[in-house]
Every structure is written in structure tokens, then in C-alpha cells.
Design an enzyme around this catalytic site. Structure first.
Site, PDB file in Angstrom:
ATOM      1  N   HIS A 213       0.558  -1.133  -0.058  1.00  0.00           N
ATOM      2  CA  HIS A 213      -0.396   0.380  -0.156  1.00  0.00           C
ATOM      3  C   HIS A 213       0.806   1.529  -0.015  1.00  0.00           C
ATOM      4  O   HIS A 213       0.332   1.550   0.137  1.00  0.00           O
ATOM      5  CB  HIS A 213      -1.102   0.294   1.290  1.00  0.00           C
ATOM      6  CG  HIS A 213      -2.050  -1.057   1.033  1.00  0.00           C
ATOM      7  ND1 HIS A 213      -3.938  -0.884   1.443  1.00  0.00           N
ATOM      8  CD2 HIS A 213      -2.079  -2.354   0.274  1.00  0.00           C
ATOM      9  CE1 HIS A 213      -4.301  -1.781   0.762  1.00  0.00           C
ATOM     10  NE2 HIS A 213      -3.976  -2.544   0.447  1.00  0.00           N
ATOM     11  N   SER A 217      -0.230  -1.119  -6.124  1.00  0.00           N
ATOM     12  CA  SER A 217      -0.302  -2.423  -7.353  1.00  0.00           C
ATOM     13  C   SER A 217       0.481  -1.997  -8.344  1.00  0.00           C
ATOM     14  O   SER A 217       0.714  -1.078  -8.684  1.00  0.00           O
ATOM     15  CB  SER A 217      -1.695  -2.720  -7.761  1.00  0.00           C
ATOM     16  OG  SER A 217      -2.117  -3.249  -6.324  1.00  0.00           O
ATOM     17  N   LYS A 241     -14.613  -7.772  -7.881  1.00  0.00           N
ATOM     18  CA  LYS A 241     -13.928  -8.807  -8.826  1.00  0.00           C
ATOM     19  C   LYS A 241     -13.018 -10.125  -7.527  1.00  0.00           C
ATOM     20  O   LYS A 241     -13.378 -10.899  -8.524  1.00  0.00           O
ATOM     21  CB  LYS A 241     -12.538  -7.975  -9.568  1.00  0.00           C
ATOM     22  CG  LYS A 241     -11.720  -8.502 -10.893  1.00  0.00           C
ATOM     23  CD  LYS A 241     -10.896  -7.619 -11.571  1.00  0.00           C
ATOM     24  CE  LYS A 241     -10.540  -8.680 -12.582  1.00  0.00           C
ATOM     25  NZ  LYS A 241     -10.006  -7.700 -14.459  1.00  0.00           N
ATOM     26  N   ASP A 242     -13.024  -9.780  -6.383  1.00  0.00           N
ATOM     27  CA  ASP A 242     -11.517 -10.409  -5.923  1.00  0.00           C
ATOM     28  C   ASP A 242     -12.797 -11.378  -5.609  1.00  0.00           C
ATOM     29  O   ASP A 242     -12.350 -13.137  -5.256  1.00  0.00           O
ATOM     30  CB  ASP A 242     -11.177 -10.024  -4.843  1.00  0.00           C
ATOM     31  CG  ASP A 242      -9.976  -9.170  -5.043  1.00  0.00           C
ATOM     32  OD1 ASP A 242      -9.029  -9.887  -6.151  1.00  0.00           O
ATOM     33  OD2 ASP A 242      -9.662  -8.276  -4.321  1.00  0.00           O
ATOM     34  N   GLU A 285       5.689 -33.902  -1.860  1.00  0.00           N
ATOM     35  CA  GLU A 285       4.808 -33.533  -2.352  1.00  0.00           C
ATOM     36  C   GLU A 285       4.627 -32.611  -3.144  1.00  0.00           C
ATOM     37  O   GLU A 285       6.276 -31.914  -3.358  1.00  0.00           O
ATOM     38  CB  GLU A 285       3.727 -32.690  -0.892  1.00  0.00           C
ATOM     39  CG  GLU A 285       3.329 -33.102   0.575  1.00  0.00           C
ATOM     40  CD  GLU A 285       2.065 -33.865   0.263  1.00  0.00           C
ATOM     41  OE1 GLU A 285       2.468 -34.729  -0.934  1.00  0.00           O
ATOM     42  OE2 GLU A 285       1.321 -33.103   0.298  1.00  0.00           O
TER      43      GLU A 285
END
Lengths: 416, 180
Positions: A213, A217, A241-242, A285
Site C-alpha cells: 500500500h 499495486s 472482482k476479488d 509433495e
């Protein structure tokens, strides 16, 4: 002093003394976000969701789990058969780990493609790599807890990596084990650390967000925001959107949990740990396979360990390895090709990590390992000297609204 | 840095001394509190005191092998055939990564005793059971990353850096050994 923006008197009273509501309004509501973000920018919030889901399911699993070599395996089977909804909670936790890594790996490759690690976001990137390391440690120790054959032998092989350290290696391994082999002391401390490390991750995630922040972004064009015309408020545009991205993610996640919950696991881990018998083919894994392939590609114990950890270490210094001032691959025609080669190289390493260490697989692992380090240590620093980048747009708005003939003139300035 | 630390005034020299000794004491204090928290992870007294293991070899026929547990680890005991002993003794040390003669490793040439843990990354090598893969040198083979050990447990091929460890043991009688 400006008037409070909150109408509710209770909120107003609290916010005057403890400005949490102002903080949330500023960081989650008004927070100006580039208006051109594509769906690859969903994966940060998805990773955050996965972390919360892992912590919540993990806490309830710990209420039914017994960290003792004689009871661990049975307590996990009891969770699967007898504990109310235990099968669901465990399958969410088990597959949640895999999905957490899937979204984080996409998040990382997003950063690599769009140059999100470049100034002024170096610390943001480094904190992210730190989160990846913590995730790996946490996932590794979590995989040990069911005390199956793969748990035990995975723990044995990975802790033995430290024995490659000259002089003090053996002492470090004994210290990690709390004995002379992976045993009850080891299981207990792994449980303790597996419980606490996710909260350390939460702490680093908070720092990651503070750093994010600070400058906001990055975006698909990779140029800086020039003003409010280039941004939209985070809410409702990116909250919605998220949430849409989350619903798509949950569809895949639910499909895995309900229809193929053991697809990403290994059947040998449903056999209780036996310190006397090593399974014929030990594999970690899937999310560790590329690193495992690098470990096995080097025909020397210490060398293999150094290269494996080096594969992560190069990520820490990536902001200084990449000498190009252009962030987004959209404007780097040669790097763009190499980006896809790196992605394929990592997938190939993952495949080779799952194959036996013999014949053609060893040769291919060596080639793929060599490419990985070539990409980071040679290509990143040297490519900018020969690559001719495309002209950058004037602003984030310009490619959408059209900038006319002045575009290229500004682009030249942009490059300096 | 505050300016007073550069002054030659006597009083300020005393202040520097106080600051440095405060930091030093705090450092020593922090380290002495940290040590118990770190050292608690080392093997506890009961783990260190784990009983030694006695093994009776009288029923072990030539060519046979048994695996016993010692300190949570497998220990291999194999009754070697005369050919195996001959191979282990005759091989040149020049071609070895970790050169050791068979005599150094096996006090009683018939019975070889080894910690059954691959020195690479800790897997248990194959070769104890009759149907097992024994590797190119006829001793043991680690399936995890492909290390080949010979009849003396010496590393001959693959990623392992050293020979299989020989535990401390002694013969209590002709046929009984005590490991540990």
C-alpha cells in the site's frame, strides 16, 4: 480538523479514539488501485483466503490430533472416520495446502512476468519470498504429522539435508531431531512449529500489505500511476472482482475436496511410519518437486543442498539481478520468450523431481537446473544490454483511450 | 551518534563506558537466557541413555543377514561368504571415494556390522533380504537416490559422501555382539 466521515455515533466515538474505521476506509474502500489490473491480480487475495482457511481448519484439527508416534497415525484415521465432519475438515486442510501453493506460484509468476519486484517494490517482493520460505517450512512439518511412511521418510531425507553442512552438520541434525533418528521428540516439535509458523506468516503478510500500500499495486503495463484518472477505488471495483475470482477458485477447490481429495497426495502415506523400511520411491509433495529435482541433479551432497537453497536465494536478490528498467514483459519482446521458457523449465523440473533419479531423467534434470540458474544469474543482468524494448505508453489510460502521435515522444522520455 | 561520545570530557568517557557495559551485560544476559531454550532441543537424558543392544549371531548362516534396532536406527549384520570377504579385501582403495580397508571396518571378517542408514540423506539401503537389489558391488543399494555400497559397506557409486557408518560394538563371546 475535518468532520468525521462516519454517521453512526458509536463508530464515530470509537474512531476518534482508535482510528480503525478510518484505516479500513482508507486502505480497503478508497484505496486507489490501477484501473487496468487483469485477473492475475486476483491471486494475492486468494492466497490470503487460503491462509485463513488453513489456520481455521488447522486449529480445529489440532483439537482432535495427538502428537505422539504411537497415536498420531490413529488419531488422524479417527478424524477421518469418527470425528464429526472430520473427513471434510482434514480434506480441506490437506488440499488447501496444495491450492495455497498453486495460487502462490501463480502470484509469483505474475510478479515475474510484469516485473512487480522492481523499484520501488523490492522489499514487497523480498517479504513475499520470505512468506514462500515460511510456507515451505510449515507445509513440510505439517506433512510429517500424520506419521505415515512418506511423512517419516520425507522428514528423514529433508532433515538430513542439514548434515551436508561442513563440521557442524551432524550436530545440527541431532539437534533438529532431539535424538538419533526422526522420533517422538521430532514429531512433537514439528507439531509445535507447524502450529505457530502460520501466525508468523500472518505477521509477514501484514508487512507485505503495508509495503504494497506504500506505492500501490503494479499493473499489466508496468508504468506508474500518473493521477486519479488512472485509478479506481478498491471498493467496489476490486472487492467485487476479488469475490468473483474467489468463487471460481472455490469451485475448483470444492471439486478437489469432494471428488478427488487424494489426487495430490501419496498412497504410501496411508501406511503407518516404519523406521526400518524405506519405501522404494520417496517423493515429496508436488510443490517441492522442482527443488527436489535440483537437489538430485547435482552429483554431490553439499553441492545439491546449496543449489536447492540457491534456487530460492536467487529470488531474494532478483530486484538487483534484473537490470532492465522496463517492468512489464509486454514491452520486452526477448524477455517475454524467456519468461515462458522459465515457466516450462520449472514445470519440467517438477516432472523430473517425481521421476526416479536414473538415466535420461538425471541428464534432463541437470539441463533444466542449468537453465534455471542461467535465467536468473546471466539472462536477467545481461539481457537489458541487447534487448530493444518497445515504446511505453504515456499513461495507464492512454492505450485504452488513445494517445495520438505524442505517444512515442513520451515513451522515449519514459525509458530514461 | 550523539555528540557527547566524541568529547574528551572525563564525564563523557564515563558515560561511554556505562553505555558499552550496559549493552555487553544485556547481550550476555540474552544469550544465557536463549541457550536453555535452544539446548532443550538436543537429545534428552533418557534418549542418550537408551540401552545398548545385544545380538546373538549363532543362528546366522553364511550369506544371511539380520537387521536389529539400535537408538531407533536399523543396524545391519551380515554373515559374509568367503568370496565376499575376498572381494572386499582385494579391491584397490584408489577407486574409492572414502578409502578404508576392510580390516579397519570389520574386526571379525565373517560378520560385518553397519548402521543401516545411507550417508546421503538417511534412507535405509536394500540388500538385507534375499530378494533385495544389492547394487553393482553386491553389498547394499539405496533406492532413494541410487548409492551403491560394496561388501564392506563402502560407498562405490552414487551421491553418498561416505561409507556406511560402523557402530561401536564388541564381541562378548564368539557369537554374541553388544552394540553401543
Amino acid at each position: 480538523m475535518s468532520k468525521s466521515k462516519f454517521k453512526n455515533p458509536v463508530v464515530k466515538w470509537i474512531d476518534h479514539r482508535l482510528p480503525v474505521f478510518s484505516f479500513m476506509d482508507h486502505e480497503l474502500n478508497h484505496y486507489p488501485t490501477p484501473k487496468n489490473l487483469n485477473y492475475f491480480w486476483n491471486f494475492g487475495s486468494l492466497a490470503g483466503f487460503a491462509l485463513v482457511a488453513m489456520i481455521v481448519t488447522g486449529i480445529v484439527l489440532s483439537m482432535n490430533y495427538t502428537a505422539h508416534v504411537d497415536y498420531a497415525f490413529d488419531s488422524v484415521e479417527r478424524i477421518m472416520r469418527d470425528v464429526n465432519h472430520g473427513w471434510l475438515i482434514r480434506y480441506i486442510h490437506m488440499n488447501g495446502a496444495s491450492f495455497f501453493f498453486i495460487v502462490v506460484y501463480i502470484h509469483i509468476f505474475r510478479g515475474l512476468y510484469y516485473g512487480s519486484y522492481k523499484a520501488p517494490r523490492e522489499l514487497l517482493w523480498i517479504l513475499g519470498v520470505l512468506i514462500l520460505l515460511l510456507m515451505m517450512a510449515t507445509a513440510f512439518m505439517g506433512y510429517v504429522l500424520p506419521w505415515g511412511q512418506m511423512s517419516f521418510w520425507g522428514a528423514t531425507v529433508i532433515t538430513n539435508l542439514f548434515s551436508a553442512i561442513p563440521l557442524v552438520g551432524e550436530n545440527i541434525v541431532t539437534w533438529l531431531w532431539g535424538g538419533f533418528s526422526v522420533d517422538n521428540s521430532t514429531l512433537n516439535r514439528f507439531f509445535s512449529l507447524h502450529f505457530v509458523l502460520p501466525f508468523v506468516i500472518v505477521g509477514v503478510v501484514i508487512l507485505h500489505l503495508v509495503a504494497l500500500h506504500r506505492f500501490g499495486s503494479n499493473n499489466p503495463i508496468g508504468i506508474d500511476v500518473k493521477g486519479t484518472q488512472d485509478t479506481v477505488p478498491f471498493s467496489p471495483y476490486y472487492t467485487i472482482k476479488d469475490l468473483f475470482g474467489l468463487s471460481v477458485f472455490l469451485s475448483f477447490f470444492a471439486a478437489a475436496v469432494f471428488f478427488f481429495p487424494n489426487f495430490m497426495g501419496h498412497p504410501d502415506n496411508y501406511i503407518e511410519a516404519n523406521p526400518m523400511v524405506t519405501p522404494a520411491h520417496i517423493v515429496p509433495e508436488w510443490y517441492f518437486l522442482p527443488f527436489y529435482a535440483i537437489l538430485r541433479a547435482i552429483p554431490d551432497k553439499l553441492g545439491g543442498v546449496l543449489f536447492m537453497f540457491g534456487a530460492i536465494a536467487v529470488l531474494f536478490i532478483l530486484p538487483w539481478l534484473d537490470r532492465s528498467s522496463v517492468r512489464s514483459s509486454q514491452f520486452r519482446p526477448i524477455y517475454k520468450i524467456f519468461f515462458w521458457i522459465l515457466l516450462l523449465d520449472c514445470i519440467l523440473l517438477g516432472y523430473l523431481g517425481a521421476m526416479p533419479a536414473e538415466g535420461i531423467y538425471v541428464i534432463l534434470s541437470r539441463i533444466a537446473t542449468a537453465y534455471y540458474f542461467f535465467h536468473f544469474l546471466i539472462l536477467f543482468p545481461l539481457l537489458p544490454y541487447i534487448e530493444k524494448t518497445k515504446p511505453l505508453p504515456i499513461s495507464i489510460s492512454e492505450p485504452i483511450l488513445g494517445g495520438g502521435s505524442t505517444a512515442s515522444a513520451f515513451a522515449v522520455r519514459e525509458k530514461k | 551518534m550523539p555528540t557527547y561520545s566524541k568529547s574528551k570530557n572525563n564525564k563523557d568517557g564515563k558515560r561511554d563506558f556505562l553505555i558499552i557495559s550496559t549493552y555487553a551485560m544485556a547481550g550476555i544476559g540474552a544469550a544465557s537466557v536463549a541457550w536453555p531454550l535452544i539446548d532443550q532441543m538436543n537429545p534428552a537424558a533418557d534418549t542418550l541413555a537408551l540401552a545398548s543392544t545385544e545380538v546373538d549371531l549363532s543362528s546366522l548362516e553364511e550369506g544371511q543377514a539380520i537387521t536389529v534396532t539400535w537408538r531407533g536406527k536399523p543396524v545391519f549384520v551380515r554373515h559374509r561368504t568367503p568370496e565376499e570377504i575376498k572381494l572386499a579385501k582385494e579391491v584397490s582403495l584408489d577407486e574409492m571415494r572414502h578409502p578404508e580397508t576392510d580390516e579397519e571396518r570389520v574386526p571379525n571378517e565373517k560378520f560385518i556390522v553397519l548402521v543401516g542408514v545411507c550417508t546421503h540423506l538417511g534412507c535405509v539401503p536394500l540388500g538385507q533380504k534375499s530378494g533385495d537389489v544389492k547394487g553393482q558391488y553386491g553389498g547394499w543399494f539405496c533406492p532413494c537416490h541410487g548409492s551403491h555400497y560394496d561388501h564392506s559397506g563402502r560407498i562405490r557409486k552414487g551421491p553418498a559422501p561416505t561409507n556406511l557408518e560402523v557402530p561401536s560394538y564388541k564381541f562378548l563371546s564368539d557369537n554374541i555382539i553388544k552394540i553401543g
